[in-house]
Design a protein around this motif. Structure first.
Motif, PDB file in Angstrom:
ATOM      1  N   THR A 195      14.574 -10.150   2.260  1.00  0.00           N
ATOM      2  CA  THR A 195      13.540  -9.152   2.480  1.00  0.00           C
ATOM      3  C   THR A 195      12.229  -9.692   1.917  1.00  0.00           C
ATOM      4  O   THR A 195      12.191 -10.153   0.776  1.00  0.00           O
ATOM      5  CB  THR A 195      13.921  -7.835   1.776  1.00  0.00           C
ATOM      6  OG1 THR A 195      15.187  -7.413   2.272  1.00  0.00           O
ATOM      7  CG2 THR A 195      12.893  -6.759   2.035  1.00  0.00           C
ATOM      8  N   THR A 196      11.179  -9.632   2.724  1.00  0.00           N
ATOM      9  CA  THR A 196       9.881 -10.159   2.329  1.00  0.00           C
ATOM     10  C   THR A 196       8.825  -9.076   2.490  1.00  0.00           C
ATOM     11  O   THR A 196       8.775  -8.400   3.516  1.00  0.00           O
ATOM     12  CB  THR A 196       9.506 -11.393   3.184  1.00  0.00           C
ATOM     13  OG1 THR A 196      10.552 -12.358   3.065  1.00  0.00           O
ATOM     14  CG2 THR A 196       8.189 -11.994   2.742  1.00  0.00           C
ATOM     15  N   HIS A 197       7.992  -8.920   1.458  1.00  0.00           N
ATOM     16  CA  HIS A 197       6.852  -8.012   1.487  1.00  0.00           C
ATOM     17  C   HIS A 197       5.595  -8.821   1.206  1.00  0.00           C
ATOM     18  O   HIS A 197       5.614  -9.737   0.396  1.00  0.00           O
ATOM     19  CB  HIS A 197       6.963  -6.943   0.393  1.00  0.00           C
ATOM     20  CG  HIS A 197       8.022  -5.928   0.612  1.00  0.00           C
ATOM     21  ND1 HIS A 197       8.201  -4.870  -0.239  1.00  0.00           N
ATOM     22  CD2 HIS A 197       8.976  -5.790   1.573  1.00  0.00           C
ATOM     23  CE1 HIS A 197       9.205  -4.121   0.175  1.00  0.00           C
ATOM     24  NE2 HIS A 197       9.703  -4.665   1.272  1.00  0.00           N
ATOM     25  N   TRP A 198       4.498  -8.479   1.852  1.00  0.00           N
ATOM     26  CA  TRP A 198       3.200  -9.069   1.544  1.00  0.00           C
ATOM     27  C   TRP A 198       2.111  -8.130   2.028  1.00  0.00           C
ATOM     28  O   TRP A 198       2.366  -7.187   2.777  1.00  0.00           O
ATOM     29  CB  TRP A 198       3.053 -10.472   2.122  1.00  0.00           C
ATOM     30  CG  TRP A 198       2.874 -10.585   3.605  1.00  0.00           C
ATOM     31  CD1 TRP A 198       1.714 -10.742   4.287  1.00  0.00           C
ATOM     32  CD2 TRP A 198       3.904 -10.556   4.613  1.00  0.00           C
ATOM     33  NE1 TRP A 198       1.945 -10.821   5.640  1.00  0.00           N
ATOM     34  CE2 TRP A 198       3.294 -10.717   5.854  1.00  0.00           C
ATOM     35  CE3 TRP A 198       5.292 -10.413   4.571  1.00  0.00           C
ATOM     36  CZ2 TRP A 198       4.004 -10.717   7.054  1.00  0.00           C
ATOM     37  CZ3 TRP A 198       6.002 -10.423   5.756  1.00  0.00           C
ATOM     38  CH2 TRP A 198       5.362 -10.579   6.975  1.00  0.00           C
ATOM     39  N   ILE A 199       0.904  -8.377   1.557  1.00  0.00           N
ATOM     40  CA  ILE A 199      -0.245  -7.562   1.934  1.00  0.00           C
ATOM     41  C   ILE A 199      -1.293  -8.445   2.576  1.00  0.00           C
ATOM     42  O   ILE A 199      -1.305  -9.667   2.379  1.00  0.00           O
ATOM     43  CB  ILE A 199      -0.853  -6.811   0.732  1.00  0.00           C
ATOM     44  CG1 ILE A 199      -1.353  -7.801  -0.326  1.00  0.00           C
ATOM     45  CG2 ILE A 199       0.141  -5.818   0.151  1.00  0.00           C
ATOM     46  CD1 ILE A 199      -2.198  -7.168  -1.423  1.00  0.00           C
ATOM     47  N   SER A 200      -2.177  -7.819   3.338  1.00  0.00           N
ATOM     48  CA  SER A 200      -3.337  -8.519   3.884  1.00  0.00           C
ATOM     49  C   SER A 200      -4.490  -7.533   3.990  1.00  0.00           C
ATOM     50  O   SER A 200      -4.271  -6.320   4.071  1.00  0.00           O
ATOM     51  CB  SER A 200      -3.019  -9.145   5.246  1.00  0.00           C
ATOM     52  OG  SER A 200      -2.711  -8.158   6.207  1.00  0.00           O
ATOM     53  N   PHE A 201      -5.680  -8.061   3.945  1.00  0.00           N
ATOM     54  CA  PHE A 201      -6.901  -7.271   4.084  1.00  0.00           C
ATOM     55  C   PHE A 201      -7.699  -7.806   5.256  1.00  0.00           C
ATOM     56  O   PHE A 201      -7.730  -9.013   5.487  1.00  0.00           O
ATOM     57  CB  PHE A 201      -7.766  -7.381   2.817  1.00  0.00           C
ATOM     58  CG  PHE A 201      -7.147  -6.781   1.593  1.00  0.00           C
ATOM     59  CD1 PHE A 201      -7.334  -5.447   1.288  1.00  0.00           C
ATOM     60  CD2 PHE A 201      -6.370  -7.549   0.743  1.00  0.00           C
ATOM     61  CE1 PHE A 201      -6.763  -4.886   0.152  1.00  0.00           C
ATOM     62  CE2 PHE A 201      -5.796  -7.017  -0.392  1.00  0.00           C
ATOM     63  CZ  PHE A 201      -5.991  -5.674  -0.693  1.00  0.00           C
ATOM     64  N   THR A 202      -8.356  -6.914   5.981  1.00  0.00           N
ATOM     65  CA  THR A 202      -9.271  -7.312   7.042  1.00  0.00           C
ATOM     66  C   THR A 202     -10.586  -6.577   6.849  1.00  0.00           C
ATOM     67  O   THR A 202     -10.641  -5.564   6.143  1.00  0.00           O
ATOM     68  CB  THR A 202      -8.709  -6.998   8.441  1.00  0.00           C
ATOM     69  OG1 THR A 202      -8.468  -5.588   8.534  1.00  0.00           O
ATOM     70  CG2 THR A 202      -7.421  -7.751   8.712  1.00  0.00           C
ATOM     71  N   GLY A 203     -11.616  -7.090   7.476  1.00  0.00           N
ATOM     72  CA  GLY A 203     -12.929  -6.457   7.411  1.00  0.00           C
ATOM     73  C   GLY A 203     -13.900  -7.267   6.575  1.00  0.00           C
ATOM     74  O   GLY A 203     -13.515  -8.227   5.905  1.00  0.00           O
ATOM     75  N   PRO A 204     -15.180  -6.878   6.601  1.00  0.00           N
ATOM     76  CA  PRO A 204     -16.211  -7.652   5.920  1.00  0.00           C
ATOM     77  C   PRO A 204     -16.049  -7.712   4.399  1.00  0.00           C
ATOM     78  O   PRO A 204     -16.551  -8.638   3.767  1.00  0.00           O
ATOM     79  CB  PRO A 204     -17.523  -6.967   6.301  1.00  0.00           C
ATOM     80  CG  PRO A 204     -17.171  -5.716   7.000  1.00  0.00           C
ATOM     81  CD  PRO A 204     -15.733  -5.776   7.380  1.00  0.00           C
ATOM     82  N   LEU A 205     -15.341  -6.760   3.798  1.00  0.00           N
ATOM     83  CA  LEU A 205     -15.142  -6.771   2.345  1.00  0.00           C
ATOM     84  C   LEU A 205     -13.730  -7.200   1.959  1.00  0.00           C
ATOM     85  O   LEU A 205     -13.305  -7.004   0.817  1.00  0.00           O
ATOM     86  CB  LEU A 205     -15.454  -5.396   1.750  1.00  0.00           C
ATOM     87  CG  LEU A 205     -16.886  -4.905   1.922  1.00  0.00           C
ATOM     88  CD1 LEU A 205     -17.070  -3.533   1.309  1.00  0.00           C
ATOM     89  CD2 LEU A 205     -17.879  -5.902   1.329  1.00  0.00           C
ATOM     90  N   ALA A 206     -13.014  -7.823   2.892  1.00  0.00           N
ATOM     91  CA  ALA A 206     -11.628  -8.227   2.636  1.00  0.00           C
ATOM     92  C   ALA A 206     -11.517  -9.096   1.390  1.00  0.00           C
ATOM     93  O   ALA A 206     -10.615  -8.893   0.570  1.00  0.00           O
ATOM     94  CB  ALA A 206     -11.059  -8.965   3.850  1.00  0.00           C
ATOM     95  N   PHE A 207     -12.421 -10.064   1.238  1.00  0.00           N
ATOM     96  CA  PHE A 207     -12.361 -10.962   0.077  1.00  0.00           C
ATOM     97  C   PHE A 207     -12.477 -10.191  -1.229  1.00  0.00           C
ATOM     98  O   PHE A 207     -11.802 -10.497  -2.207  1.00  0.00           O
ATOM     99  CB  PHE A 207     -13.468 -12.029   0.170  1.00  0.00           C
ATOM    100  CG  PHE A 207     -14.842 -11.483  -0.060  1.00  0.00           C
ATOM    101  CD1 PHE A 207     -15.427 -11.554  -1.318  1.00  0.00           C
ATOM    102  CD2 PHE A 207     -15.556 -10.881   0.974  1.00  0.00           C
ATOM    103  CE1 PHE A 207     -16.698 -11.028  -1.541  1.00  0.00           C
ATOM    104  CE2 PHE A 207     -16.821 -10.352   0.772  1.00  0.00           C
ATOM    105  CZ  PHE A 207     -17.403 -10.432  -0.501  1.00  0.00           C
ATOM    106  N   LEU A 208     -13.329  -9.167  -1.259  1.00  0.00           N
ATOM    107  CA  LEU A 208     -13.533  -8.373  -2.467  1.00  0.00           C
ATOM    108  C   LEU A 208     -12.277  -7.554  -2.789  1.00  0.00           C
ATOM    109  O   LEU A 208     -11.818  -7.530  -3.934  1.00  0.00           O
ATOM    110  CB  LEU A 208     -14.748  -7.457  -2.301  1.00  0.00           C
ATOM    111  CG  LEU A 208     -15.091  -6.577  -3.493  1.00  0.00           C
ATOM    112  CD1 LEU A 208     -15.456  -7.436  -4.704  1.00  0.00           C
ATOM    113  CD2 LEU A 208     -16.264  -5.668  -3.130  1.00  0.00           C
TER     114      LEU A 208
END
Length: 147
Positions: free
Chosen positions: A97-110
């Motif tokens: 079982t694998t879990h991970w997160i990701s962010f998108t959008g102009p403030l993703a890095f923050l």
């Protein structure tokens, strides 16, 4: 984007996926979740909310479900989106079982540098809780590094 965290579980992928589908039980095995409300269940397009241990109650939307294999839940952020990914892969002794997160959008890095670090730090304990729930064992005590 996010660092994947995996654990071996001695249960078939369908059995583990059934734990995901029992949304009301997430707080029992995921120490990062205080409350969750997803009245339509774990179906693509379902909407609800989740109250994490740290942070405000957030809107959640199930964006992808491959029954018995994977699902993704997203939460809107100012100028972006947080996605929680969950994947199951069958093994000879059960599944990984694998879990991970990701962010998108102009403030993703923050968001990745701030909230992302805290969320990722909790993923091993979440996976350990899921493993204990599926295998009928006691989850390990949280480490002091995650408090």
């Amino acid at each position: 984007m996010g660092q994947p965290h995996s654990i071996a579980i001695s249960a078939a992928p369908q059995a583990v996926f059934a734990r995901y589908e029992a949304v009301e039980t997430w707080p029992r095995w995921d120490p990062e979740v205080l409350e969750v409300y997803l009245p339509e269940g774990l179906l693509a397009g379902a909407r609800g909310w989740l109250k994490p241990r740290k942070g405000p109650k957030s809107t959640i939307i199930v964006t992808e479900v491959d029954h018995g294999r994977s699902f993704t839940v997203e939460s809107p952020l100012p100028f972006g989106t947080l996605r929680f990914h969950h994947r199951l892969e069958a093994t000879d002794t059960g599944c990984t079982t694998t879990h991970w997160i990701s962010f998108t959008g102009p403030l993703a890095f923050l968001f990745a540098m701030t909230a992302g670090r805290s969320i990722e730090a909790g993923l091993p304990q979440t996976l350990a809780g899921l493993k204990a729930e599926c295998e009928g064992t006691e989850p390990p005590a949280p480490s002091s590094a995650q408090t």
